[in-house]
Design a protein around this motif. Structure first.
Motif, PDB file in Angstrom:
ATOM      1  N   VAL A 185       2.825  15.013   0.564  1.00 30.66           N
ATOM      2  CA  VAL A 185       3.832  14.157   1.191  1.00 30.66           C
ATOM      3  C   VAL A 185       4.381  14.929   2.388  1.00 30.66           C
ATOM      4  O   VAL A 185       5.119  15.900   2.218  1.00 30.66           O
ATOM      5  N   LEU A 186       3.991  14.510   3.585  1.00 35.25           N
ATOM      6  CA  LEU A 186       4.412  15.224   4.783  1.00 35.25           C
ATOM      7  C   LEU A 186       5.819  14.775   5.184  1.00 35.25           C
ATOM      8  O   LEU A 186       6.115  13.580   5.155  1.00 35.25           O
ATOM      9  N   PRO A 187       6.681  15.701   5.569  1.00 34.68           N
ATOM     10  CA  PRO A 187       8.092  15.362   5.798  1.00 34.68           C
ATOM     11  C   PRO A 187       8.370  14.540   7.048  1.00 34.68           C
ATOM     12  O   PRO A 187       9.401  13.887   7.134  1.00 34.68           O
ATOM     13  N   ASP A 188       7.456  14.570   8.035  1.00 31.74           N
ATOM     14  CA  ASP A 188       7.671  13.830   9.280  1.00 31.74           C
ATOM     15  C   ASP A 188       6.615  12.747   9.456  1.00 31.74           C
ATOM     16  O   ASP A 188       5.648  12.675   8.698  1.00 31.74           O
ATOM     17  N   ASN A 189       6.785  11.948  10.520  1.00 28.91           N
ATOM     18  CA  ASN A 189       5.857  10.842  10.780  1.00 28.91           C
ATOM     19  C   ASN A 189       4.648  11.270  11.598  1.00 28.91           C
ATOM     20  O   ASN A 189       3.541  10.784  11.377  1.00 28.91           O
ATOM     21  N   LEU A 190       4.839  12.195  12.549  1.00 30.44           N
ATOM     22  CA  LEU A 190       3.809  12.489  13.545  1.00 30.44           C
ATOM     23  C   LEU A 190       3.397  13.954  13.509  1.00 30.44           C
ATOM     24  O   LEU A 190       4.252  14.846  13.550  1.00 30.44           O
ATOM     25  N   VAL A 237       0.852  -1.193   0.000  1.00 32.01           N
ATOM     26  CA  VAL A 237       0.000   0.000   0.000  1.00 32.01           C
ATOM     27  C   VAL A 237       0.887   1.242   0.000  1.00 32.01           C
ATOM     28  O   VAL A 237       1.809   1.356   0.812  1.00 32.01           O
ATOM     29  N   ASP A 238       0.628   2.153  -0.922  1.00 34.11           N
ATOM     30  CA  ASP A 238       1.486   3.321  -1.106  1.00 34.11           C
ATOM     31  C   ASP A 238       1.461   4.273   0.086  1.00 34.11           C
ATOM     32  O   ASP A 238       2.493   4.821   0.478  1.00 34.11           O
ATOM     33  N   LYS A 239       0.249   4.478   0.635  1.00 37.07           N
ATOM     34  CA  LYS A 239       0.105   5.512   1.663  1.00 37.07           C
ATOM     35  C   LYS A 239      -0.807   5.001   2.776  1.00 37.07           C
ATOM     36  O   LYS A 239      -1.862   4.409   2.508  1.00 37.07           O
ATOM     37  N   PHE A 240      -0.397   5.236   4.010  1.00 36.89           N
ATOM     38  CA  PHE A 240      -1.178   4.825   5.181  1.00 36.89           C
ATOM     39  C   PHE A 240      -1.281   6.023   6.112  1.00 36.89           C
ATOM     40  O   PHE A 240      -0.270   6.625   6.478  1.00 36.89           O
ATOM     41  N   THR A 287       3.986   2.918  12.346  1.00 36.07           N
ATOM     42  CA  THR A 287       4.104   3.691  11.102  1.00 36.07           C
ATOM     43  C   THR A 287       5.486   4.330  10.999  1.00 36.07           C
ATOM     44  O   THR A 287       6.055   4.415   9.905  1.00 36.07           O
ATOM     45  N   GLU A 288       6.031   4.768  12.122  1.00 35.41           N
ATOM     46  CA  GLU A 288       7.371   5.357  12.113  1.00 35.41           C
ATOM     47  C   GLU A 288       8.418   4.322  11.712  1.00 35.41           C
ATOM     48  O   GLU A 288       9.337   4.620  10.933  1.00 35.41           O
ATOM     49  N   ALA A 289       8.275   3.099  12.233  1.00 34.79           N
ATOM     50  CA  ALA A 289       9.229   2.036  11.903  1.00 34.79           C
ATOM     51  C   ALA A 289       9.179   1.686  10.419  1.00 34.79           C
ATOM     52  O   ALA A 289      10.220   1.482   9.781  1.00 34.79           O
ATOM     53  N   ILE A 290       7.975   1.618   9.871  1.00 32.21           N
ATOM     54  CA  ILE A 290       7.831   1.323   8.437  1.00 32.21           C
ATOM     55  C   ILE A 290       8.424   2.445   7.600  1.00 32.21           C
ATOM     56  O   ILE A 290       9.122   2.206   6.604  1.00 32.21           O
ATOM     57  N   ARG A 291       8.179   3.644   8.013  1.00 27.22           N
ATOM     58  CA  ARG A 291       8.729   4.806   7.304  1.00 27.22           C
ATOM     59  C   ARG A 291      10.267   4.760   7.307  1.00 27.22           C
ATOM     60  O   ARG A 291      10.915   4.998   6.285  1.00 27.22           O
ATOM     61  N   LYS A 292      10.821   4.417   8.472  1.00 25.82           N
ATOM     62  CA  LYS A 292      12.273   4.378   8.627  1.00 25.82           C
ATOM     63  C   LYS A 292      12.897   3.207   7.878  1.00 25.82           C
ATOM     64  O   LYS A 292      13.915   3.360   7.194  1.00 25.82           O
ATOM     65  N   GLN A 293      12.283   2.042   7.994  1.00 18.93           N
ATOM     66  CA  GLN A 293      12.881   0.828   7.432  1.00 18.93           C
ATOM     67  C   GLN A 293      12.586   0.630   5.946  1.00 18.93           C
ATOM     68  O   GLN A 293      13.444   0.166   5.192  1.00 18.93           O
ATOM     69  N   PHE A 294      11.378   1.005   5.534  1.00 21.67           N
ATOM     70  CA  PHE A 294      10.957   0.710   4.166  1.00 21.67           C
ATOM     71  C   PHE A 294      10.754   1.948   3.298  1.00 21.67           C
ATOM     72  O   PHE A 294      10.471   1.830   2.105  1.00 21.67           O
ATOM     73  N   GLY A 295      10.868   3.145   3.890  1.00 18.62           N
ATOM     74  CA  GLY A 295      10.733   4.376   3.120  1.00 18.62           C
ATOM     75  C   GLY A 295       9.338   4.650   2.624  1.00 18.62           C
ATOM     76  O   GLY A 295       9.147   5.389   1.648  1.00 18.62           O
ATOM     77  N   LYS A 296       8.325   4.097   3.286  1.00 17.32           N
ATOM     78  CA  LYS A 296       6.930   4.269   2.866  1.00 17.32           C
ATOM     79  C   LYS A 296       6.366   5.597   3.369  1.00 17.32           C
ATOM     80  O   LYS A 296       6.782   6.110   4.412  1.00 17.32           O
ATOM     81  N   ASP A 297       5.380   6.109   2.639  1.00 17.79           N
ATOM     82  CA  ASP A 297       4.714   7.354   3.024  1.00 17.79           C
ATOM     83  C   ASP A 297       3.590   7.031   4.019  1.00 17.79           C
ATOM     84  O   ASP A 297       2.409   7.110   3.707  1.00 17.79           O
TER      85      ASP A 297
END
Length: 316
Positions: free
Chosen positions: A229-234, A100-103, A148-158
């Motif tokens: 595309v927001l630059p941060d996770n939270l 999934v592209d975006k969560f 979501t932060e871990a996925i963003r960090k590990q897999f580069g997902k939005d």
């Protein structure tokens, strides 16, 4: 964001999910899907995985949760912890496995420490202990943020987490046993007015301060996160303005037309003394709320009156 992208809203029948659904339709999105809890039990991992593999959504918006006020959180700590973790973990993991592209994960301002400096900044997460009356729900939501932060960090997902302040609005829950403070007050003042303006008894001292965001404004915040595309996770999502619970009660009393006495039961807990969100990150990106509190309460009360028979079917 292409308007024909397939967008799955988990919890599309709830107050927030339905507001997001309406907002997406209004903006011309044509491929929105949702499943009721009877059609898809989000607590069942295999069912969620099968659904995600079959439907292949481009975007998942997680507005599904077990929610409630102080009483419900206090009485059902295990359900508030476990059910919320099951729902969000199943959704996040299935989304990742199906590319999934975006969560967009929706949490709550209760993730922040009880005595964190005000207003609450995103970086205050996990810097101190939580408010005991809702820590079970808060811990669950914190795990969602970290997933979501871990996925963003590990897999580069939005994948992004939005933390709303106290939400209210049309399609809210007005059950006095499980609702939040604002809809509970609307029902209490209305029914007291109908009963000859009898006194209304409210929990606590009335001194805690709270921030309230109209649900349609929250929906616009979700769409902002969807289309950018927001630059941060939270990110915090709120008004950046708060009032005392006493002021809230007096505002609702005026709007409902109740003229009786308000009695504060100081034997009941107040909860966190203050919970004001720092929304400067979202403001800096270009999003801000539109609805003022009095207008929003009036719209909510009018919806309550229009739907009072279905609302009253909920057991008090």
């Amino acid at each position: 964001m292409n308007k024909d992208k397939k967008i799955y809203i988990a919890g599309h029948n709830g107050m927030v999910g339905s507001a997001v659904y309406r907002a997406l339709q209004k903006k011309g999105y044509t491929n929105i899907i949702g499943k009721s809890s009877k059609e898809l039990d989000l607590k069942e991992q295999a069912a969620v995985r099968e659904f995600m593999a079959t439907e292949k959504p481009d975007v998942v918006i997680d507005a599904a949760a077990r929610v409630g006020g102080i009483l419900a959180n206090n009485d059902y700590p295990y359900q508030f912890l476990m059910e919320n973790m099951l729902i969000q973990n199943n959704l996040v993991d299935a989304a990742l496995k199906n590319n999934v592209d975006k969560f967009i994960f929706l949490g709550s301002s209760c993730i922040y420490p009880k005595y964190a400096p005000q207003p609450l900044k995103e970086e205050y997460l996990l810097t101190d202990s939580l408010e005991p009356t809702n820590e079970w729900y808060a811990v669950a939501k914190i795990t969602g943020v970290k997933a979501t932060e871990a996925i963003r960090k590990q897999f580069g997902k939005d994948y992004v987490s939005l933390m709303p302040t106290n939400l209210y609005g049309t399609h809210d829950n007005f059950d006095l046993n499980t609702s939040h403070v604002l809809p509970a007050m609307i029902r209490k003042f209305h029914e007291a007015k109908q009963n000859g303006n009898t006194p209304v008894v409210l929990w606590g001292s009335g001194t805690p301060m709270r921030e309230f965001l109209f649900v349609d404004d929250m929906a616009e915040g979700v769409i902002f996160a969807l289309e950018n595309v927001l630059p941060d996770n939270l990110y915090n999502v709120g008004t950046g303005e708060d009032i005392t619970i006493k002021e809230l009660a007096e505002t609702i009393q005026k709007i409902t037309g109740h003229t009786g006495e308000i009695i504060w039961d100081s034997t009941k807990p107040d909860g966190t003394p203050r919970k004001l969100m720092d929304v400067s990150k979202m403001h800096g990106l270009g999003w801000s709320h539109k609805m003022n509190l009095e207008q929003g309460i009036s719209e909510t009360y009018n919806w309550f009156l229009d739907n009072i028979e279905s609302v009253k079917k909920v057991t008090i």
